[in-house]
Design a protein around this motif. Structure first.
Motif, PDB file in Angstrom:
ATOM      1  N   LEU A 164       0.977  -1.133  -0.070  1.00 44.36           N
ATOM      2  CA  LEU A 164       0.021   0.080  -0.162  1.00 44.36           C
ATOM      3  C   LEU A 164       0.734   1.318  -0.161  1.00 44.36           C
ATOM      4  O   LEU A 164       0.496   2.212  -0.788  1.00 44.36           O
ATOM      5  CB  LEU A 164      -0.887  -0.026   1.168  1.00 44.36           C
ATOM      6  N   ALA A 165       2.035   1.232   0.968  1.00 37.38           N
ATOM      7  CA  ALA A 165       2.861   2.440   0.953  1.00 37.38           C
ATOM      8  C   ALA A 165       3.430   2.363  -0.438  1.00 37.38           C
ATOM      9  O   ALA A 165       3.739   3.770  -0.990  1.00 37.38           O
ATOM     10  CB  ALA A 165       4.064   2.292   1.970  1.00 37.38           C
ATOM     11  N   LYS A 166       3.882   1.523  -1.081  1.00 34.27           N
ATOM     12  CA  LYS A 166       4.472   1.755  -2.643  1.00 34.27           C
ATOM     13  C   LYS A 166       3.591   2.091  -3.417  1.00 34.27           C
ATOM     14  O   LYS A 166       3.680   3.002  -4.305  1.00 34.27           O
ATOM     15  CB  LYS A 166       5.010   0.465  -2.833  1.00 34.27           C
ATOM     16  N   ALA A 167       2.242   1.577  -3.569  1.00 30.66           N
ATOM     17  CA  ALA A 167       1.279   2.259  -4.389  1.00 30.66           C
ATOM     18  C   ALA A 167       0.778   3.763  -4.193  1.00 30.66           C
ATOM     19  O   ALA A 167       0.858   4.472  -5.245  1.00 30.66           O
ATOM     20  CB  ALA A 167      -0.157   1.382  -4.010  1.00 30.66           C
ATOM     21  N   ALA A 168       1.082   4.095  -2.777  1.00 34.61           N
ATOM     22  CA  ALA A 168       0.823   5.773  -2.705  1.00 34.61           C
ATOM     23  C   ALA A 168       2.097   6.481  -3.161  1.00 34.61           C
ATOM     24  O   ALA A 168       1.699   7.484  -3.433  1.00 34.61           O
ATOM     25  CB  ALA A 168       0.774   5.779  -1.076  1.00 34.61           C
ATOM     26  N   SER A 169       3.159   5.842  -3.247  1.00 39.57           N
ATOM     27  CA  SER A 169       4.318   6.570  -3.876  1.00 39.57           C
ATOM     28  C   SER A 169       4.371   6.835  -5.336  1.00 39.57           C
ATOM     29  O   SER A 169       4.743   7.660  -5.975  1.00 39.57           O
ATOM     30  CB  SER A 169       5.676   5.813  -3.589  1.00 39.57           C
ATOM     31  N   LEU A 170       3.426   5.877  -6.088  1.00 39.56           N
ATOM     32  CA  LEU A 170       3.188   5.808  -7.580  1.00 39.56           C
ATOM     33  C   LEU A 170       2.012   6.708  -7.951  1.00 39.56           C
ATOM     34  O   LEU A 170       2.105   7.022  -9.303  1.00 39.56           O
ATOM     35  CB  LEU A 170       3.016   4.242  -7.982  1.00 39.56           C
ATOM     36  N   GLY A 171       1.167   7.024  -7.032  1.00 39.14           N
ATOM     37  CA  GLY A 171       0.125   7.761  -7.286  1.00 39.14           C
ATOM     38  C   GLY A 171      -0.960   7.636  -6.596  1.00 39.14           C
ATOM     39  O   GLY A 171      -0.968   7.640  -5.102  1.00 39.14           O
ATOM     40  N   GLU A 172      -2.312   7.594  -6.912  1.00 39.71           N
ATOM     41  CA  GLU A 172      -3.661   7.610  -5.920  1.00 39.71           C
ATOM     42  C   GLU A 172      -3.710   6.136  -5.545  1.00 39.71           C
ATOM     43  O   GLU A 172      -3.791   5.254  -6.424  1.00 39.71           O
ATOM     44  CB  GLU A 172      -4.875   7.996  -6.755  1.00 39.71           C
ATOM     45  N   ALA A 173      -3.524   5.854  -4.367  1.00 34.32           N
ATOM     46  CA  ALA A 173      -3.705   4.338  -4.048  1.00 34.32           C
ATOM     47  C   ALA A 173      -5.194   4.185  -3.005  1.00 34.32           C
ATOM     48  O   ALA A 173      -5.462   5.169  -2.279  1.00 34.32           O
ATOM     49  CB  ALA A 173      -2.648   4.206  -2.937  1.00 34.32           C
ATOM     50  N   ALA A 174      -5.705   3.094  -3.375  1.00 34.20           N
ATOM     51  CA  ALA A 174      -6.963   2.683  -2.545  1.00 34.20           C
ATOM     52  C   ALA A 174      -6.616   1.344  -2.144  1.00 34.20           C
ATOM     53  O   ALA A 174      -5.796   0.675  -2.622  1.00 34.20           O
ATOM     54  CB  ALA A 174      -8.229   2.779  -3.588  1.00 34.20           C
ATOM     55  N   ALA A 175      -7.458   0.942  -0.984  1.00 34.97           N
ATOM     56  CA  ALA A 175      -7.268  -0.371  -0.361  1.00 34.97           C
ATOM     57  C   ALA A 175      -8.645  -0.962  -0.537  1.00 34.97           C
ATOM     58  O   ALA A 175      -9.758  -0.432  -0.579  1.00 34.97           O
ATOM     59  CB  ALA A 175      -6.703  -0.127   0.801  1.00 34.97           C
ATOM     60  N   VAL A 176      -8.415  -2.391  -0.547  1.00 35.16           N
ATOM     61  CA  VAL A 176      -9.722  -2.976  -0.401  1.00 35.16           C
ATOM     62  C   VAL A 176      -9.582  -3.909   0.666  1.00 35.16           C
ATOM     63  O   VAL A 176      -8.619  -4.744   0.862  1.00 35.16           O
ATOM     64  CB  VAL A 176     -10.128  -3.751  -1.778  1.00 35.16           C
ATOM     65  N   ILE A 177     -10.729  -4.023   1.648  1.00 38.04           N
ATOM     66  CA  ILE A 177     -10.624  -5.097   2.533  1.00 38.04           C
ATOM     67  C   ILE A 177     -11.706  -5.677   2.671  1.00 38.04           C
ATOM     68  O   ILE A 177     -13.088  -5.587   2.473  1.00 38.04           O
ATOM     69  CB  ILE A 177     -10.538  -4.317   4.244  1.00 38.04           C
ATOM     70  N   LEU A 178     -11.621  -7.292   2.613  1.00 35.35           N
ATOM     71  CA  LEU A 178     -12.607  -8.390   2.453  1.00 35.35           C
ATOM     72  C   LEU A 178     -12.741  -9.018   3.670  1.00 35.35           C
ATOM     73  O   LEU A 178     -11.612  -9.640   4.113  1.00 35.35           O
ATOM     74  CB  LEU A 178     -12.417  -9.080   1.185  1.00 35.35           C
ATOM     75  N   GLY A 179     -13.791  -9.469   4.226  1.00 37.88           N
ATOM     76  CA  GLY A 179     -14.083 -10.322   5.150  1.00 37.88           C
ATOM     77  C   GLY A 179     -15.358  -9.867   5.985  1.00 37.88           C
ATOM     78  O   GLY A 179     -16.243  -9.464   5.466  1.00 37.88           O
ATOM     79  N   SER A 180     -15.346 -10.581   7.383  1.00 37.06           N
ATOM     80  CA  SER A 180     -16.624 -10.394   8.140  1.00 37.06           C
ATOM     81  C   SER A 180     -16.270  -9.733   9.278  1.00 37.06           C
ATOM     82  O   SER A 180     -15.323 -10.204   9.967  1.00 37.06           O
ATOM     83  CB  SER A 180     -16.987 -11.964   8.206  1.00 37.06           C
ATOM     84  N   GLY A 181     -16.883  -8.562   9.616  1.00 34.28           N
ATOM     85  CA  GLY A 181     -16.736  -7.679  10.759  1.00 34.28           C
ATOM     86  C   GLY A 181     -15.265  -7.122  10.885  1.00 34.28           C
ATOM     87  O   GLY A 181     -14.379  -7.251  11.519  1.00 34.28           O
ATOM     88  N   VAL A 182     -14.900  -6.660   9.654  1.00 38.32           N
ATOM     89  CA  VAL A 182     -13.546  -6.266   9.291  1.00 38.32           C
ATOM     90  C   VAL A 182     -13.543  -4.592   9.071  1.00 38.32           C
ATOM     91  O   VAL A 182     -12.496  -3.973   8.755  1.00 38.32           O
ATOM     92  CB  VAL A 182     -12.914  -6.593   8.018  1.00 38.32           C
ATOM     93  N   GLY A 183     -14.607  -3.885   9.286  1.00 40.00           N
ATOM     94  CA  GLY A 183     -15.075  -2.564   9.028  1.00 40.00           C
ATOM     95  C   GLY A 183     -13.947  -1.776  10.031  1.00 40.00           C
ATOM     96  O   GLY A 183     -13.430  -0.666   9.415  1.00 40.00           O
ATOM     97  N   GLY A 184     -13.451  -2.273  10.699  1.00 34.63           N
ATOM     98  CA  GLY A 184     -12.529  -1.336  11.794  1.00 34.63           C
ATOM     99  C   GLY A 184     -11.156  -1.345  11.246  1.00 34.63           C
ATOM    100  O   GLY A 184     -10.306  -0.513  11.795  1.00 34.63           O
ATOM    101  N   LEU A 185     -10.945  -2.122  10.372  1.00 36.53           N
ATOM    102  CA  LEU A 185      -9.525  -1.970   9.671  1.00 36.53           C
ATOM    103  C   LEU A 185      -9.300  -0.983   8.825  1.00 36.53           C
ATOM    104  O   LEU A 185      -8.214  -0.704   8.306  1.00 36.53           O
ATOM    105  CB  LEU A 185      -9.067  -3.370   9.053  1.00 36.53           C
TER     106      LEU A 185
END
Length: 226
Positions: free
Chosen positions: A22-43
């Motif tokens: 994620l840090a590397k992606a941010a250094s290249l431009g606009e970075a987004a993350a995707v979090i998949l799971g159950s009860g993971v909103g807090g991450l």
């Protein structure tokens, strides 16, 4: 350049490898993350503090078990929604399965064992070792989105202290994606740092003579930790 990073999590924490990518992606431009799971909103906040401007969260009971196929369904939907040019993964058993499945699903190119990502002439270029890590090869893609599986331990996390916009995404799953069930999930008890995070690895072989000889390796590794 818009990149989407698959953020894997274990034990209620995002993995170090995912945060490094994620840090590397941010250094290249606009970075987004995707979090998949159950009860993971807090991450989501953690991803925001490590460079993500947007965090897509798919929170669904179908994603409670660490199985790849439901994640392929969910990730394909998020990739389309985000309009990502690049989809990046930190190498793991689960991430490799998801990346391969996503590549087949959306007919995208996947470069693996990547040790660096750079932008040259406006195009993303992946660096990967070849010939027993004696040379580096430049790899590209013929279309977008570009998929890359980054070698474990390549990038370190960088906490920026920022925050991200969180978008909750509802997805549907293919019938075949939910047929597999996780029967048992066990962990091997161990002490000390993991191989992925160790600065020095002490290894032994047949020269130690017997299983008892590996105590010498353990003593040497313990001395390094002191």
């Amino acid at each position: 350049m818009r990149s989407l990073v698959f953020c894997e999590h274990h034990g209620g924490e995002l993995t170090k490898g995912s945060l490094g990518v994620l840090a590397k992606a941010a250094s290249l431009g606009e970075a987004a993350a995707v979090i998949l799971g159950s009860g993971v909103g807090g991450l989501a906040d953690v991803a925001g503090r490590h460079g993500a401007t947007t965090v897509y969260v798919v929170d669904d009971p179908a994603l409670e078990s660490p199985l790849p196929q439901p994640r392929v369904d969910a990730l394909a939907a998020v990739v389309e929604r985000a309009g990502a040019e690049n989809v990046l993964f930190a190498a793991s058993v689960l991430a490799a399965d998801v990346a391969a499945g996503l590549a087949a699903r959306i007919e995208a190119g996947l470069n693996w064992d990547v040790t660096d990502l750079v932008v040259e002439g406006g195009e993303l270029v992946a660096k990967r070792p070849a010939l027993g890590d004696t040379v580096l090869v430049d790899c590209g893609w013929t279309s977008t989105p570009r998929l890359a599986l980054v070698r474990s331990g390549t990038f370190d996390p960088v906490e920026t202290g920022g925050s991200a916009q969180v978008e909750e995404v509802a997805v549907s799953f293919e019938d075949f994606s939910t047929r597999a069930q996780l029967v048992e999930h066990t962990f091997e008890e161990s002490t000390g740092p993991s191989i992925e995070e160790a600065e020095v690895i002490v290894a032994g072989g047949r020269g130690l003579g017997a299983p008892e000889g590996f105590a010498l390796c353990e003593d040497l590794a313990a001395a390094r930790l002191e």
